[in-house]
Scaffold this motif. Structure first.
Motif, short mmCIF file in Angstrom:
data_model
loop_
_atom_site.label_atom_id
_atom_site.label_comp_id
_atom_site.label_asym_id
_atom_site.label_seq_id
_atom_site.Cartn_x
_atom_site.Cartn_y
_atom_site.Cartn_z
N VAL A 125 0.84 -1.20 0.00
CA VAL A 125 0.00 0.00 0.00
C VAL A 125 0.87 1.24 0.00
O VAL A 125 0.55 2.25 -0.65
CB VAL A 125 -0.96 -0.01 1.20
CG1 VAL A 125 -1.87 1.21 1.17
CG2 VAL A 125 -1.79 -1.28 1.21
N GLY A 126 1.99 1.19 0.71
CA GLY A 126 2.92 2.32 0.69
C GLY A 126 3.49 2.55 -0.69
O GLY A 126 3.59 3.69 -1.16
N SER A 153 0.84 3.97 -2.89
CA SER A 153 0.61 5.38 -2.56
C SER A 153 1.63 6.27 -3.26
O SER A 153 1.30 7.36 -3.76
CB SER A 153 0.69 5.58 -1.05
OG SER A 153 -0.34 4.88 -0.39
N SER A 176 -5.98 5.63 -2.17
CA SER A 176 -6.26 6.42 -0.97
C SER A 176 -7.27 5.70 -0.06
O SER A 176 -7.08 5.62 1.16
CB SER A 176 -6.80 7.80 -1.36
OG SER A 176 -7.15 8.55 -0.21
N ARG A 227 -5.69 2.62 1.53
CA ARG A 227 -4.82 3.00 2.65
C ARG A 227 -5.65 3.28 3.90
O ARG A 227 -5.24 2.92 5.02
CB ARG A 227 -4.02 4.24 2.25
CG ARG A 227 -3.04 4.71 3.29
CD ARG A 227 -2.08 5.70 2.66
NE ARG A 227 -1.21 6.29 3.67
CZ ARG A 227 -0.07 6.90 3.40
NH1 ARG A 227 0.34 6.98 2.16
NH2 ARG A 227 0.67 7.42 4.36
N TRP A 259 -6.59 -0.04 5.48
CA TRP A 259 -5.48 -0.62 6.23
C TRP A 259 -5.29 0.11 7.56
O TRP A 259 -4.86 -0.48 8.55
CB TRP A 259 -4.19 -0.56 5.41
CG TRP A 259 -3.99 -1.77 4.55
CD1 TRP A 259 -4.39 -1.94 3.26
CD2 TRP A 259 -3.36 -2.99 4.93
NE1 TRP A 259 -4.05 -3.20 2.82
CE2 TRP A 259 -3.41 -3.86 3.82
CE3 TRP A 259 -2.74 -3.44 6.10
CZ2 TRP A 259 -2.87 -5.15 3.85
CZ3 TRP A 259 -2.20 -4.72 6.13
CH2 TRP A 259 -2.28 -5.55 5.01
N LEU A 266 3.46 4.33 7.28
CA LEU A 266 3.33 4.14 5.85
C LEU A 266 4.27 5.06 5.09
O LEU A 266 4.79 4.69 4.04
CB LEU A 266 1.88 4.39 5.41
CG LEU A 266 0.93 3.19 5.52
CD1 LEU A 266 -0.47 3.59 5.08
CD2 LEU A 266 1.43 2.03 4.70
#
Length: 400
Positions: free
Chosen positions: A28-29, A32, A71, A74, A77, A363
């Motif tokens: 996810v990081g 992003s 977004s 994230r 999570w 993150l």
């Protein structure tokens, strides 16, 4: 060149996300950082397995742009905690253990115990059903925004890796040694099957067969994307880029604790195969480039691969903080040596807690501190926006 010829010349981009439990927060990081540079990026082929399949299906089902989908992912999570992923039922576990012991003492005259995983995964099923619009996959396929979604699971009866595919009607499926593709609509059940780590979580019944985590027997994690027509692949590895970046073992020669051994086994399931497959692909690409012009390649083609990975060991981040786990899980983990530095890799698969996976600062660390964003602020992201991905040189990844 005609408009139709231009469309045919556009490379087909795929995203490949592997498994890794709570480590999938790192994906996810990375996403992003990608979305920050290219919020309208179109990725027509999405493939994943285990926890990576959850991230993949979320993107495939979202109705917004790539940036909006990432977004929202994230945010989900950030809400994810261990008690929303798994639960340990001490009474059920105790009864199964006692029944197993009685069966051994009675020389197998008592029916086999019915323990179906050390942990109950029903909280995860409820969480996914609440946060995903699974029908969005069909809508995105119909609208032409998504060409293919694929996730893999292991069929226990045969040991095969089965890749479930939903997408355009003209997709080519495959049947190879111990890996096959099946076309059917993706459901929450498919997600649960793909992420059902053997012995830890119960097997999931799909049709007339039981399935478990797709990483267990998957030897070619890049293959589904290639079979589905990808010319360009972005894959996210969760293994640190160099041995120097890996957390050094303690100086003492102590015997390895069980949690350390379990962490190594989980690495072999979730981390090793993607790196090995990437090496094979890069070597094949090099071989194809050396062939004389006009040589028949029997259908083989060069695939551009952008393999992104952390520059520091993610397990070290898990070991650096306090153990944020439910009390009964903390007890079980501590009983196998889970409170030591050497068990940090094992803990990194279980720490579904915002302090590790969802906090904005964490993150940010999983993208900037680990060296991902510096690799993405390059012409490659500009090229991705314009659908013209150059040779992926100069990025963290396996070397030939």
């Amino acid at each position: 060149m005609s408009r139709e010829s231009e469309q045919q010349a556009v490379p087909t981009l795929a995203l490949v996300l592997s498994g890794g439990g709570a480590r999938a927060a790192y994906q996810v990081g990375v996403l992003s950082a990608l979305a920050e540079q290219a919020p309208d990026l179109a990725i027509p082929i999405l493939t994943g397995v285990s926890a990576g399949a959850i991230n993949t299906v979320y993107l495939a089902s979202h109705s917004g742009t790539f940036g909006q989908a990432v977004s929202d992912l994230r945010e989900e999570w950030g809400r994810l905690t261990a008690n929303r992923v798994y639960a340990v039922r001490p009474l059920n576990l105790g009864r199964a253990v006692l029944r197993w012991m009685a069966n051994m003492l009675a020389f197998h005259r008592i029916p086999q115990p019915s323990l179906r995983g050390l942990m109950d995964s029903s909280p995860l099923r409820g969480f996914l059903a609440a946060c995903m619009d699974i029908e969005g996959i069909r809508r995105n396929v119909s609208a032409g925004r998504l060409r293919a979604l694929a996730l893999s699971a292991t069929r226990y009866a045969t040991g095969q890796t089965v890749t479930f595919v939903q997408g355009a009607p003209d997709l080519d499926l495959w049947h190879r040694s111990m890996r096959v593709a099946v076309r059917e609509p993706i459901t929450i059940g498919h997600l649960m099957a793909s992420a059902a780590i053997p012995l830890v979580f119960p097997a999931v019944r799909l049709g007339d067969a039981f399935y478990g985590d797709g990483s267990v027997r998957q030897t070619a994690p890049l293959a589904p994307a290639i079979h589905l027509g990808a010319d360009r692949i972005i894959a996210v590895s969760m293994r640190a880029g160099s041995p120097v970046a890996t957390v050094a073992p303690p100086a003492s020669g102590d015997y390895p604790v069980a949690a350390q051994v379990f962490g190594l086994l989980l690495h072999s399931i979730f981390l090793d195969t993607l790196d090995a497959d990437a090496e094979r692909l890069q070597r094949l690409n090099a071989l194809l480039r050396r062939l004389p012009s006009g040589t028949s390649t029997d259908g083989l083609r060069s695939i551009d691969l952008l393999l992104l990975r952390p520059s520091r060991d993610i397990g070290g981040l898990a070991g650096a903080g306090s153990i944020q786990l439910p009390r009964i899980v903390r007890f079980l983990v501590s009983s196998i040596g889970g409170g030591t530095v050497r068990s940090s890799d094992f803990l990194s698969y279980l720490m579904f807690d915002p302090s590790f996976t969802g906090d904005p600062a964490v993150l940010a660390g999983l993208t900037k501190e680990l060296g991902i964003s510096e690799g993405l602020h390059t012409p490659v992201l500009w090229a991705l926006r314009h659908r013209d991905l150059p040779e992926p040189s100069g990025f963290p990844g396996p070397r030939n």
